[in-house]
Motif scaffolding. Structure first.
Motif: not given
Length: 268
Positions: A252, A221, A196, A262, A259, A256, A224
């Protein structure tokens, strides 16, 4: 197709005989924004003369002026554009960063827009292959390095990702096949697979300009990745001693784990 005419695409770089023999030369595709622009800046700071290649000539022209590089209007899906890029670079290339690509849409397979899939395959796979093929003689002459910027989408499928998963997995196979084909030759073939990365345009392009949907990808998040994180990794890979090949580097954000896994924090 390219947005520029041939006589508008690029100021002419200095002829090879006028360049410092010590100055390394790099090409970054998709250099008009995001990871590509950040990588061009980072490589210039590391002493490279950077050919900034992208469809949007005005943007790469501004970037090239900022970093004392060379702007080249280049749509990697266009054979004439890529031939022009190879001509401008000449016979010596220390580093190729295959960054141009991108995602379009995130519909499930049953609702897929196959034209969007075609666009992703044409850019990520065929375009990357076209650029690499055109610049390979210059890389061999310089004993250079190729870095493919793929994605963790190449590693594991996720809902709505089939087209992009397939395109990035295809690009990964370009890197792996090329490494086998060049075994014994003085060119390193490396891959960076980001997870991400919050850039200003990637998700916006993917969701056809829907800013709310694009922003929702990163909602909650914590921290990122940003484009500069990936650019730093690319520079590190390129700076390894000539006998050291970083086959694949996955990068990453800490939030995360995969995939599909998260960590998100609640937002007001």
């Amino acid at each position: 197709m390219s947005e520029t005419t041939p006589d508008q695409r690029s100021p002419q770089p200095a002829p090879p005989e006028q360049r410092s023999p010590e100055q390394r030369v790099a090409v970054v595709t998709g250099a008009s924004s995001g990871i590509g622009a950040a990588t061009a800046r980072a490589l210039a700071a590391d002493g490279y003369r950077v050919f900034c290649a992208a469809r949007r000539f005005a943007r790469v022209h501004e970037l090239a002026a900022e970093i004392d590089g060379v702007a080249v209007g280049c749509d990697i899906t266009n054979a004439d554009d890529v031939a022009l890029l190879a001509d401008e670079v000449g016979g010596h290339l220390d580093l190729l960063v295959n960054n141009a690509g991108g995602a379009v849409g995130q519909e499930p397979l049953g609702e897929a827009d196959l034209e969007a899939w075609h666009t992703m395959y044409t850019t990520n796979v065929l375009g990357t292959g076209r650029v690499t093929k055109a610049l390979l003689p210059a890389l061999l002459a310089a004993e250079g390095t190729v870095v493919f910027v793929t994605s963790t989408a190449a590693e594991a499928a996720y809902e709505g990702g089939a087209g992009y998963n397939a395109a990035k997995a295809g690009e990964r196979m370009l890197a792996r096949a090329l490494r086998l084909e060049l075994c014994g030759q003085p060119v390193r073939v490396c891959e960076i697979a980001p997870g991400m990365v919050h850039t200003e345009e990637f998700s916006l392009t993917r969701f056809d300009g829907d800013a709310e949907r694009a922003d929702s990808v990163y909602t909650g998040v914590p921290d990122p990745l940003v484009a500069e994180d990936v650019a730093e990794a690319i520079c590190w890979v390129a700076a390894r001693p000539p006998h050291v090949n970083i086959d694949q580097l996955t990068i990453r954000p800490r939030a995360q784990a995969a995939n599909h896994k998260v960590h998100r924090i609640a937002t007001p």
